[in-house]
Design a protein around this motif. Structure first.
Motif, PDB file in Angstrom:
ATOM      1  N   ARG A  10       0.818  -1.215   0.000  1.00 37.88           N
ATOM      2  CA  ARG A  10       0.000   0.000   0.000  1.00 37.88           C
ATOM      3  C   ARG A  10       0.852   1.265   0.000  1.00 37.88           C
ATOM      4  NH1 ARG A  10      -5.333   1.382   1.286  1.00 37.88           N
ATOM      5  NH2 ARG A  10      -5.488   3.575   1.883  1.00 37.88           N
TER       6      ARG A  10
ATOM      7  N   HIS B 270       0.685  -7.921   6.823  1.00 36.42           N
ATOM      8  CA  HIS B 270      -0.497  -7.086   7.078  1.00 36.42           C
ATOM      9  C   HIS B 270      -0.183  -5.609   6.879  1.00 36.42           C
ATOM     10  CE1 HIS B 270      -3.977  -5.433   9.131  1.00 36.42           C
ATOM     11  NE2 HIS B 270      -4.523  -6.628   9.122  1.00 36.42           N
TER      12      HIS B 270
ATOM     13  N   ALA C  59       0.353  -4.748   3.226  1.00 33.99           N
ATOM     14  CA  ALA C  59      -0.890  -4.715   2.445  1.00 33.99           C
ATOM     15  C   ALA C  59      -1.809  -3.562   2.830  1.00 33.99           C
ATOM     16  CB  ALA C  59      -1.638  -6.037   2.597  1.00 33.99           C
ATOM     17  N   THR C  60      -1.781  -3.153   4.118  1.00 36.66           N
ATOM     18  CA  THR C  60      -2.810  -2.208   4.587  1.00 36.66           C
ATOM     19  C   THR C  60      -2.255  -0.954   5.263  1.00 36.66           C
ATOM     20  OG1 THR C  60      -2.987  -3.093   6.831  1.00 36.66           O
ATOM     21  CG2 THR C  60      -4.251  -4.233   5.133  1.00 36.66           C
ATOM     22  N   GLN C  61      -0.974  -0.950   5.598  1.00 32.35           N
ATOM     23  CA  GLN C  61      -0.338   0.124   6.386  1.00 32.35           C
ATOM     24  C   GLN C  61      -0.995   0.293   7.754  1.00 32.35           C
ATOM     25  OE1 GLN C  61       2.457   1.050   4.988  1.00 32.35           O
ATOM     26  NE2 GLN C  61       3.053   2.232   6.779  1.00 32.35           N
ATOM     27  N   THR C  62      -1.681  -0.739   8.213  1.00 30.75           N
ATOM     28  CA  THR C  62      -2.322  -0.707   9.536  1.00 30.75           C
ATOM     29  C   THR C  62      -2.074  -2.033  10.244  1.00 30.75           C
ATOM     30  OG1 THR C  62      -4.372  -1.724   8.772  1.00 30.75           O
ATOM     31  CG2 THR C  62      -4.251   0.681   8.657  1.00 30.75           C
TER      32      THR C  62
ATOM     33  N   ASP D 216      -6.605 -12.048   8.928  1.00 32.19           N
ATOM     34  CA  ASP D 216      -6.673 -10.665   9.393  1.00 32.19           C
ATOM     35  C   ASP D 216      -6.621  -9.628   8.283  1.00 32.19           C
ATOM     36  OD1 ASP D 216      -6.956 -10.178  12.037  1.00 32.19           O
ATOM     37  OD2 ASP D 216      -4.836 -10.287  12.533  1.00 32.19           O
ATOM     38  N   ILE D 217      -5.812  -9.896   7.273  1.00 33.70           N
ATOM     39  CA  ILE D 217      -5.608  -8.878   6.227  1.00 33.70           C
ATOM     40  C   ILE D 217      -6.917  -8.609   5.490  1.00 33.70           C
ATOM     41  CG2 ILE D 217      -4.376  -8.305   4.098  1.00 33.70           C
ATOM     42  CD1 ILE D 217      -2.025  -9.947   5.128  1.00 33.70           C
TER      43      ILE D 217
ATOM     44  N   SER E 185      -9.078  -6.400   7.608  1.00 34.18           N
ATOM     45  CA  SER E 185      -8.676  -4.987   7.656  1.00 34.18           C
ATOM     46  C   SER E 185      -8.967  -4.291   6.334  1.00 34.18           C
ATOM     47  CB  SER E 185      -7.188  -4.858   7.988  1.00 34.18           C
ATOM     48  OG  SER E 185      -6.960  -5.283   9.307  1.00 34.18           O
ATOM     49  N   LEU E 186      -8.796  -5.019   5.222  1.00 32.59           N
ATOM     50  CA  LEU E 186      -9.023  -4.383   3.919  1.00 32.59           C
ATOM     51  C   LEU E 186     -10.492  -4.013   3.703  1.00 32.59           C
ATOM     52  CD1 LEU E 186      -6.568  -6.293   1.548  1.00 32.59           C
ATOM     53  CD2 LEU E 186      -6.471  -3.889   2.233  1.00 32.59           C
TER      54      LEU E 186
ATOM     55  N   ILE F 168      -9.139   3.767   6.071  1.00 34.06           N
ATOM     56  CA  ILE F 168      -7.681   3.941   6.008  1.00 34.06           C
ATOM     57  C   ILE F 168      -7.354   5.132   5.098  1.00 34.06           C
ATOM     58  CG2 ILE F 168      -5.487   2.867   5.366  1.00 34.06           C
ATOM     59  CD1 ILE F 168      -6.794   0.122   5.947  1.00 34.06           C
TER      60      ILE F 168
ATOM     61  N   GLU G 183      -5.416   8.646   6.022  1.00 31.73           N
ATOM     62  CA  GLU G 183      -4.217   9.093   5.301  1.00 31.73           C
ATOM     63  C   GLU G 183      -4.374  10.518   4.787  1.00 31.73           C
ATOM     64  OE1 GLU G 183      -3.909   5.845   2.511  1.00 31.73           O
ATOM     65  OE2 GLU G 183      -2.156   5.046   3.574  1.00 31.73           O
TER      66      GLU G 183
END
Ligand code: SF4
Lengths: 465, 197
Positions: free
Chosen positions: A52, A151, A154-157, B169-170, B173-174, B180, B184
C-alpha cells in the motif's frame, strides 16, 4: 482526561475503533530486513496484493551479512539466497533498499534514527523485537511477526489490543562510569524478564533525562528483554537537537510546528500508569549477566548467585540450568570470570557514542593474549564517523578487529559466531543459550566493561586496567 | 488458516520457564525463504539430548504443549510458531507468554492457552505422570479439560472468533480501506516518507 505519552501516540493513530474489536492502528514507518520478510512478500504475491505505501517502507540487509570481505559474494549459499530474495522483493514492490556495500546500510534500528526517519509521536514497526529502540524518540515502536509484516505491507495498519502502561522512573543521577546499558540491565534484573509483559514502558526521571539519544536508544532497545513490547521516552530538547538537520527530519518551514506537536506529547502531570516502578540511579553500578536470560544479572562487584537461595522453585531450576550451561560455580566473583571473546556492537551498543566509550578505555592498552575482540559498527555511517575520529586505529592498534556494519555476533546467523564452549563479554542484548553460536556462553555488558574485559582477559571495569 | 474449535490429544510436558524463541527455533533455521518444513528446527539444540522430552516416544503425536511461565519470550521470529505447528502442535498451555509470540500464534491458528500457575502445574503433572492422558482445549467454552479437571482460560472474544472461523486478518482490515484512506488524507504533511531526499 489526563493521558500518558503512549496513550497520546496511540490515540493519534486510531483508524477505526469498534466495540469488541481491536483498534485498527495506522503505521507511519515500516522497517524491513531479510530474515522476517520473505514469507510476507510471498503472501502478497499469492493474494495478488500490492504494497500500500512503499513510500513509508524501507529495507536494509543486516542479520545475514558478513562483516569482513564484503566485496565478495556471501559465502553461505542459504544466507545469500535470503539476501537476494530481499533484493528481488524490494525491486518488485518498489521499496527503497540499502544493500550490503551501500553508504546507508546497517542494522535496521541504527539506520532509521540516523536518517531522521524515526521521529517523536510516530508509530514504527519492524519484523524484529528490538524495534523498541525507536521509542527513545517518543515514538510508539514495536516488533511484529511475519504475518503482521504482510499485514502492514498490504494495509499500512495493524489491528491491536490496547496495551497497558507502566512507568519506570529512574531518580537521581548515574555515578561516573555507570552507563545506559548498566541501567537497563539493572532494571530488567529488578522487574524480571516478564515484568513488562502486556505493557508499554515509559522511562522517566532525572537519570533518563540526562541520557544522550544513544543512551536512550540503548535503554529502549532492551525493553523487550523485560517482556515489554515497547519502551518510550518523552521527546525533549535532546531529542530535537539530535533530529534537526537529519535527512528526513522536518525542514525549516515545518520545524516549529513539528516541535510544538512533539512537546505536546509528554505525559500529562496527573496521568496515571497501570503500574509504576521507581529505581534509584545513585545506587547503580556496572552490571553484567551471569545466566542465560537478561534478567539473570548482578553488579560487576558481586558474585554468581547460589541457586539454593532462590525461594521460587522455577527460578531455582532456571538458575541451576543456567549455571550448568554457563559452566559457572555459585559464589564465583564476577571479576574472576575469564573470557576468550569480546564483542562490541549490535543495535544495543553499536552507535558512535558506544564506540567512543570503548575506544576511550582501550586507548593505549593491548587486548589480553588469547582474547579475540571484535568491534562492529552498527551502520556504515557509524563506521565512517568512527574512522574520521580515528577510533578504528585505537581498536586495531590494541589488537582488536575492526569490522564492517551488521548484526555480526549478536546472533549466530552470519560468519561471526562463538564456537561451542567459548565465552564472551558482549555488548548485545541476549544471553540466551546458543544465541551467539551453538554452545556459546554470553555475558552481557556495557561498551566500557567490554573494552576493559578485552584488556584484562576477565570481566573488568575500566578502573581495573 | 485451519479453524480451531475443540482439540483433544496427548500433551507434551516441557518443564522449563523462560523458553525463549531462540530455543524454540535457533537462528540458523531462519535463513529459509519458504513457509513450511520448520519441524526439524523445533527445539533443535535441546533435541540433541536423547533424554529431552520431545524424544520420548511415549509422547509421540502430542498435539498440545504444556510449558512453564514466560513461554516464547525474546525474538519476534514467527518461525517459532511455524516450527510448533509443522511439528503437529495445535495449542500451547503456559502460565504466561511473550507478547509477540502470543500475537504471532493467533495469526497462524496456534492457540496460546494462558492458565494460572497452579492450574499449569496440575496439567503439567497429569501429562508427566500419564503420557497417554488425553487433554482437551475447548475454544468454544474457553476451558481445558483433563479427566475431572476443568481449567478456564481467557482469550478475548475477537481473537477467539477469528481462530474459530479460521479468518485471515488482512482480508478483515481491507474491508476498512475507505477509513484507512480518510485517515491518510489528514496526516500532517511534514511526516517523513522514505522517498530519497
Ligand atoms: S543487532 Fe542483534 S538484536 Fe539487533 S537487530 Fe541485529 S540481530 Fe537483532
Amino acid at each position: 482526561m489526563a493521558r500518558t505519552l503512549a496513550e497520546k501516540v496511540w490515540e493519534a493513530h486510531v483508524v477505526r475503533q469498534a466495540a469488541g474489536e481491536p483498534d485498527l492502528l495506522y503505521i507511519d514507518l515500516h522497517l524491513i530486513h531479510e530474515v522476517t520478510s520473505p514469507q510476507a512478500f510471498d503472501g502478497l504475491r499469492l493474494a495478488g496484493r500490492p504494497v500500500r505505501r512503499p513510500d513509508l517502507t524501507i529495507a536494509t540487509e543486516d542479520h545475514n551479512v558478513p562483516t569482513a570481505d564484503i566485496d565478495r559474494p556471501i559465502a553461505d549459499p542459504v544466507s545469500r539466497v535470503q539476501v537476494e530474495t530481499l533484493r528481488k522483493n524490494c525491486a518488485d514492490f518498489g521499496i527503497r533498499l540499502h544493500p550490503l556495500g551501500d553508504a546507508q546500510q546497517g542494522i535496521v534500528h541504527v539506520i532509521g534514527p540516523q536518517l531522521g526517519l524515526t521521529q517523536p509521536g510516530m508509530t514504527v514497526v519492524c519484523g524484529d523485537s528490538h524495534t523498541s529502540t525507536h521509542g527513545a524518540f517518543g515514538a510508539l515502536a514495536f516488533g511484529i511477526g511475519t504475518s503482521e509484516v504482510e499485514h502492514v505491507l498490504a494495509t499500512q495498519t495493524l489491528p491491536l489490543q490496547r496495551p497497558k502502561t507502566m512507568s519506570v522512573t529512574v531518580e537521581g543521577d548515574l555515578a561516573a562510569g555507570v552507563s545506559a546499558k548498566d541501567l537497563v540491565l539493572a532494571v530488567i534484573a529488578q522487574i524480571g524478564t516478564g515484568g513488562g509483559q502486556g505493557h508499554v514502558i515509559e522511562y522517566r526521571g532525572a537519570a533518563i533525562r540526562g541520557l544522550s539519544m544513544e543512551g536512550r536508544m540503548t535503554v529502549c532497545n532492551m525493553s523487550i528483554e523485560a517482556g515489554a513490547r515497547a519502551g518510550m521516552i518523552a521527546p525533549d530538547d535532546t531529542t530535537f537537537a539530535y533530529l534537526q538537520g537529519k535527512p528526513h527530519a522536518p525542514g525549516d518551514a515545518d520545524w516549529d510546528a513539528a516541535v510544538d506537536y512533539w512537546r505536546s506529547l509528554a505525559t500529562d502531570d496527573d496521568a496515571a500508569f497501570d503500574r509504576e516502578v521507581v529505581i534509584d540511579a545513585t545506587q547503580l553500578t556496572p552490571f553484567v549477566t551471569w545466566g542465560t536470560n537478561p534478567g539473570q544479572g548482578v553488579s560487576l562487584d558481586g558474585s554468581v548467585p547460589d541457586p539454593s537461595e532462590y525461594d521460587d522453585p522455577l527460578d531455582r531450576a532456571a538458575a541451576e540450568r543456567a549455571l550448568a550451561y554457563m559452566d559457572l560455580a555459585p559464589g564465583t566473583a564476577v571479576r574472576d570470570i575469564t573470557v576468550d571473546t569480546v564483542f562490541i556492537g549490535s543495535c544495543t551498543n553499536g552507535r558512535i557514542e558506544d564506540l567512543r566509550a570503548a575506544a576511550q578505555v582501550m586507548r593505549g592498552h593491548a587486548v589480553a593474549p588469547g582474547v579475540r575482540a571484535l568491534v562492529v559498527p552498527g551502520s556504515v555511517a557509524v563506521a565512517r564517523q568512527a574512522e574520521a575520529e580515528g577510533l578504528d586505529a585505537v581498536f586495531t592498534s590494541a589488537g582488536a578487529e575492526w569490522r564492517q556494519a551488521g548484526c555480526s555476533m549478536c546472533l549466530g546467523m552470519n560468519p561471526d559466531k562463538l564456537s561451542p564452549g567459548q565465552r564472551s563479554a558482549s555488548t548485545s542484548n541476549r544471553n540466551f543459550e546458543g544465541r551467539q553460536g551453538p554452545g556459546g556462553r554470553t555475558h552481557l555488558v556495557s561498551p566500557a566493561v567490554a573494552a576493559a574485559t578485552a584488556v584484562a582477559g576477565h570481566l573488568a571495569a575500566p578502573e581495573d586496567i | 488458516m485451519q479453524p480451531f474449535t475443540v482439540v483433544t490429544g496427548r500433551a507434551l510436558p516441557l518443564r522449563r520457564s523462560n523458553v525463549d524463541t531462540d530455543q524454540i527455533i535457533p537462528a540458523e533455521y531462519l535463513k529459509r525463504v519458504t513457509r513450511s518444513g520448520f519441524e526439524d528446527g523445533l527445539f533443535a539444540a535441546w533435541r540433541k539430548d536423547p533424554d529431552f522430552v520431545l524424544n520420548d516416544p511415549a509422547y509421540a503425536g502430542a498435539s498440545i504443549l504444556i510449558a512453564g511461565p514466560d513461554f516464547g519470550t525474546g525474538s519476534s521470529r514467527e518461525h517459532a510458531v511455524w516450527a510448533l505447528q509443522d511439528y503437529g502442535f495445535r495449542a500451547v498451555i503456559a502460565p504466561r507468554f511473550g507478547d509477540i509470540f502470543r500475537g504471532n500464534a493467533t495469526k497462524g491458528g496456534l492457540v496460546p492457552v494462558e492458565v494460572g500457575a497452579e492450574a499449569g502445574e496440575q496439567l503439567m503433572g497429569i501429562a508427566e505422570s500419564s503420557p497417554s492422558a488425553e487433554i482437551t482445549v475447548d475454544l468454544i467454552e474457553r476451558v481445558v479439560r483433563a479427566g475431572a479437571l476443568v481449567v478456564p482460560f481467557d482469550l478475548d472474544d475477537y481473537t477467539r472468533w477469528r481462530l474459530m472461523e479460521g479468518l485471515d486478518d488482512i482480508g478483515l482490515s481491507l474491508r476498512h480501506a475507505d477509513e484507512i484512506a480518510s485517515f491518510e488524507a489528514v496526516r500532517p504533511a511534514w511526516l517523513p516518507t522514505t522517498s530519497r531526499t
